[in-house]
Design a protein around this motif. Structure first.
Motif, PDB file in Angstrom:
ATOM      1  N   ARG A  25       1.209  -1.139   0.091  1.00 39.94           N
ATOM      2  CA  ARG A  25       0.128   0.007   0.060  1.00 39.94           C
ATOM      3  C   ARG A  25       0.893   1.276  -0.118  1.00 39.94           C
ATOM      4  NH1 ARG A  25      -2.654   0.234   4.709  1.00 39.94           N
ATOM      5  NH2 ARG A  25      -3.108  -2.090   4.421  1.00 39.94           N
ATOM      6  N   ARG A  26       1.673   1.394   0.772  1.00 41.54           N
ATOM      7  CA  ARG A  26       3.013   2.365   1.044  1.00 41.54           C
ATOM      8  C   ARG A  26       3.769   2.561  -0.262  1.00 41.54           C
ATOM      9  NH1 ARG A  26       6.437   1.001   5.283  1.00 41.54           N
ATOM     10  NH2 ARG A  26       4.572   0.240   6.468  1.00 41.54           N
ATOM     11  N   GLY A  27       3.827   1.256  -0.924  1.00 38.55           N
ATOM     12  CA  GLY A  27       4.658   1.599  -2.059  1.00 38.55           C
ATOM     13  C   GLY A  27       3.756   2.049  -3.399  1.00 38.55           C
ATOM     14  N   ARG A  28       2.588   1.648  -3.481  1.00 36.90           N
ATOM     15  CA  ARG A  28       1.893   2.322  -4.525  1.00 36.90           C
ATOM     16  C   ARG A  28       1.465   3.983  -4.270  1.00 36.90           C
ATOM     17  NH1 ARG A  28      -2.724  -0.998  -3.982  1.00 36.90           N
ATOM     18  NH2 ARG A  28      -1.576  -2.857  -4.497  1.00 36.90           N
ATOM     19  N   SER A  29       1.325   4.331  -3.205  1.00 38.34           N
ATOM     20  CA  SER A  29       1.290   5.612  -2.934  1.00 38.34           C
ATOM     21  C   SER A  29       2.555   6.305  -3.034  1.00 38.34           C
ATOM     22  CB  SER A  29       0.641   5.847  -1.561  1.00 38.34           C
ATOM     23  OG  SER A  29       1.494   5.479  -0.403  1.00 38.34           O
ATOM     24  N   ALA A  30       3.526   5.662  -2.711  1.00 38.16           N
ATOM     25  CA  ALA A  30       5.050   6.405  -2.877  1.00 38.16           C
ATOM     26  C   ALA A  30       5.311   6.485  -4.535  1.00 38.16           C
ATOM     27  CB  ALA A  30       6.144   5.638  -2.259  1.00 38.16           C
ATOM     28  N   ARG A  31       4.869   5.392  -5.212  1.00 35.31           N
ATOM     29  CA  ARG A  31       5.191   5.748  -6.522  1.00 35.31           C
ATOM     30  C   ARG A  31       4.201   6.665  -7.500  1.00 35.31           C
ATOM     31  NH1 ARG A  31       5.213  -0.048  -6.345  1.00 35.31           N
ATOM     32  NH2 ARG A  31       3.036  -0.192  -7.116  1.00 35.31           N
ATOM     33  N   LEU A  64      14.193  12.700 -13.629  1.00 29.89           N
ATOM     34  CA  LEU A  64      14.507  11.445 -13.885  1.00 29.89           C
ATOM     35  C   LEU A  64      14.609  10.434 -12.809  1.00 29.89           C
ATOM     36  CD1 LEU A  64      17.859  11.734 -16.071  1.00 29.89           C
ATOM     37  CD2 LEU A  64      15.689  10.524 -16.699  1.00 29.89           C
ATOM     38  N   PRO A  65      14.931  10.730 -11.463  1.00 26.96           N
ATOM     39  CA  PRO A  65      15.038  10.017 -10.265  1.00 26.96           C
ATOM     40  C   PRO A  65      13.649   9.652  -9.802  1.00 26.96           C
ATOM     41  CG  PRO A  65      16.034  11.926  -9.543  1.00 26.96           C
ATOM     42  CD  PRO A  65      15.918  12.135 -11.207  1.00 26.96           C
ATOM     43  N   CYS A  66      12.833  10.863 -10.145  1.00 29.15           N
ATOM     44  CA  CYS A  66      11.406  10.491  -9.615  1.00 29.15           C
ATOM     45  C   CYS A  66      10.665   9.368 -10.608  1.00 29.15           C
ATOM     46  CB  CYS A  66      10.524  11.848  -9.968  1.00 29.15           C
ATOM     47  SG  CYS A  66      11.179  13.097  -8.910  1.00 29.15           S
ATOM     48  N   PHE A  67      11.040   9.829 -11.892  1.00 28.32           N
ATOM     49  CA  PHE A  67      10.384   8.572 -12.908  1.00 28.32           C
ATOM     50  C   PHE A  67      11.025   7.204 -12.625  1.00 28.32           C
ATOM     51  CE2 PHE A  67       9.315  12.173 -16.036  1.00 28.32           C
ATOM     52  CZ  PHE A  67       7.956  12.233 -15.357  1.00 28.32           C
ATOM     53  N   ALA A  68      12.350   7.229 -12.193  1.00 30.08           N
ATOM     54  CA  ALA A  68      13.135   5.971 -11.909  1.00 30.08           C
ATOM     55  C   ALA A  68      12.447   5.089 -10.872  1.00 30.08           C
ATOM     56  CB  ALA A  68      14.657   6.213 -11.594  1.00 30.08           C
ATOM     57  N   ARG A  69      11.638   5.977  -9.911  1.00 30.04           N
ATOM     58  CA  ARG A  69      10.932   5.085  -8.869  1.00 30.04           C
ATOM     59  C   ARG A  69       9.615   4.939  -9.119  1.00 30.04           C
ATOM     60  NH1 ARG A  69      14.824   8.590  -6.851  1.00 30.04           N
ATOM     61  NH2 ARG A  69      16.025   7.708  -5.081  1.00 30.04           N
ATOM     62  N   SER A  70       8.911   5.669 -10.263  1.00 35.75           N
ATOM     63  CA  SER A  70       7.476   5.490 -10.287  1.00 35.75           C
ATOM     64  C   SER A  70       7.166   5.016 -11.692  1.00 35.75           C
ATOM     65  CB  SER A  70       7.075   6.915 -10.215  1.00 35.75           C
ATOM     66  OG  SER A  70       7.532   7.712 -11.265  1.00 35.75           O
ATOM     67  N   SER A  71       7.939   5.349 -12.876  1.00 34.90           N
ATOM     68  CA  SER A  71       7.465   5.061 -14.173  1.00 34.90           C
ATOM     69  C   SER A  71       8.972   4.780 -14.874  1.00 34.90           C
ATOM     70  CB  SER A  71       6.404   6.070 -14.712  1.00 34.90           C
ATOM     71  OG  SER A  71       6.294   5.767 -16.042  1.00 34.90           O
ATOM     72  N   PRO A  72       9.368   3.529 -15.223  1.00 27.08           N
ATOM     73  CA  PRO A  72      10.396   3.280 -16.063  1.00 27.08           C
ATOM     74  C   PRO A  72      10.192   3.924 -17.521  1.00 27.08           C
ATOM     75  CG  PRO A  72      10.021   1.549 -14.584  1.00 27.08           C
ATOM     76  CD  PRO A  72       8.869   2.381 -14.507  1.00 27.08           C
ATOM     77  N   ARG A  73       9.056   3.880 -18.117  1.00 27.81           N
ATOM     78  CA  ARG A  73       8.677   4.132 -19.265  1.00 27.81           C
ATOM     79  C   ARG A  73       9.025   5.540 -19.391  1.00 27.81           C
ATOM     80  NH1 ARG A  73       3.141   4.991 -21.899  1.00 27.81           N
ATOM     81  NH2 ARG A  73       2.490   4.872 -19.534  1.00 27.81           N
ATOM     82  N   LEU A  74       8.371   6.389 -18.409  1.00 29.54           N
ATOM     83  CA  LEU A  74       8.625   7.850 -18.551  1.00 29.54           C
ATOM     84  C   LEU A  74      10.248   8.246 -18.573  1.00 29.54           C
ATOM     85  CD1 LEU A  74       5.700   9.322 -16.786  1.00 29.54           C
ATOM     86  CD2 LEU A  74       6.184   9.559 -19.399  1.00 29.54           C
TER      87      LEU A  74
END
Length: 146
Positions: A25-31, A64-74
């Motif tokens: 749950r925490r992982g989803r909200s953090a992403r 970049l690091p934000c997307f690395a933690r949330s969306s590798p596609r972006l």
């Protein structure tokens, strides 16, 4: 989950989520938070393409690091972008800043400091403190590999 001896059925221990479920749950909200921050930074970077003295690449580097933690596609989209991708890759791999960016950065700091002194007319202590911060930032930028 085992019931502890002497604990009534339906107690807090039995209703508490498992550590794995809480982590998911925490992982989803953090992403989601990282994704929103990354999109905000890309948006500010986009505005920076049209507004003088608002950097573009700096905000994309922060995205970049934000997307690395949330969306590798972006993240991959940014790294493969025809205009900004090479600068972002150079930063990621070597911490490199192109010479023209170093020049623009230092020139922007000098002009910004001049405008600050002209418009605000600070006392010498404040002006000296601002100058010290700008010199430290300029030194850091100039020491980056090209």
């Amino acid at each position: 989950m085992k019931q502890a001896r002497g604990e009534p059925a339906g107690s807090m221990a039995e209703q508490a989520p498992t550590p794995e479920a809480a982590l998911l749950r925490r992982g989803r909200s953090a992403r989601l938070a990282w994704l929103c921050l990354g999109l905000l930074l890309v948006g500010i970077g986009f505005v920076g393409m049209f507004v003088p003295l608002l950097p573009t690449t700096d905000f994309l580097i922060l995205a970049l690091p934000c997307f690395a933690r949330s969306s590798p596609r972006l993240e991959l989209w940014l790294l493969r972008h025809p205009r900004f991708g090479p600068a972002l890759l150079a930063w990621r791999e070597r911490g490199a800043v192109p010479r023209h960016a170093k020049l623009a950065s230092c020139l922007g700091m000098v002009i910004g400091f001049g405008l600050f002194c002209w418009a605000v007319q600070p006392g010498w202590i404040v002006a000296l403190m601002v100058a010290a911060v700008l010199v430290a930032c300029g030194t850091w930028v100039l020491r980056r590999p090209s």
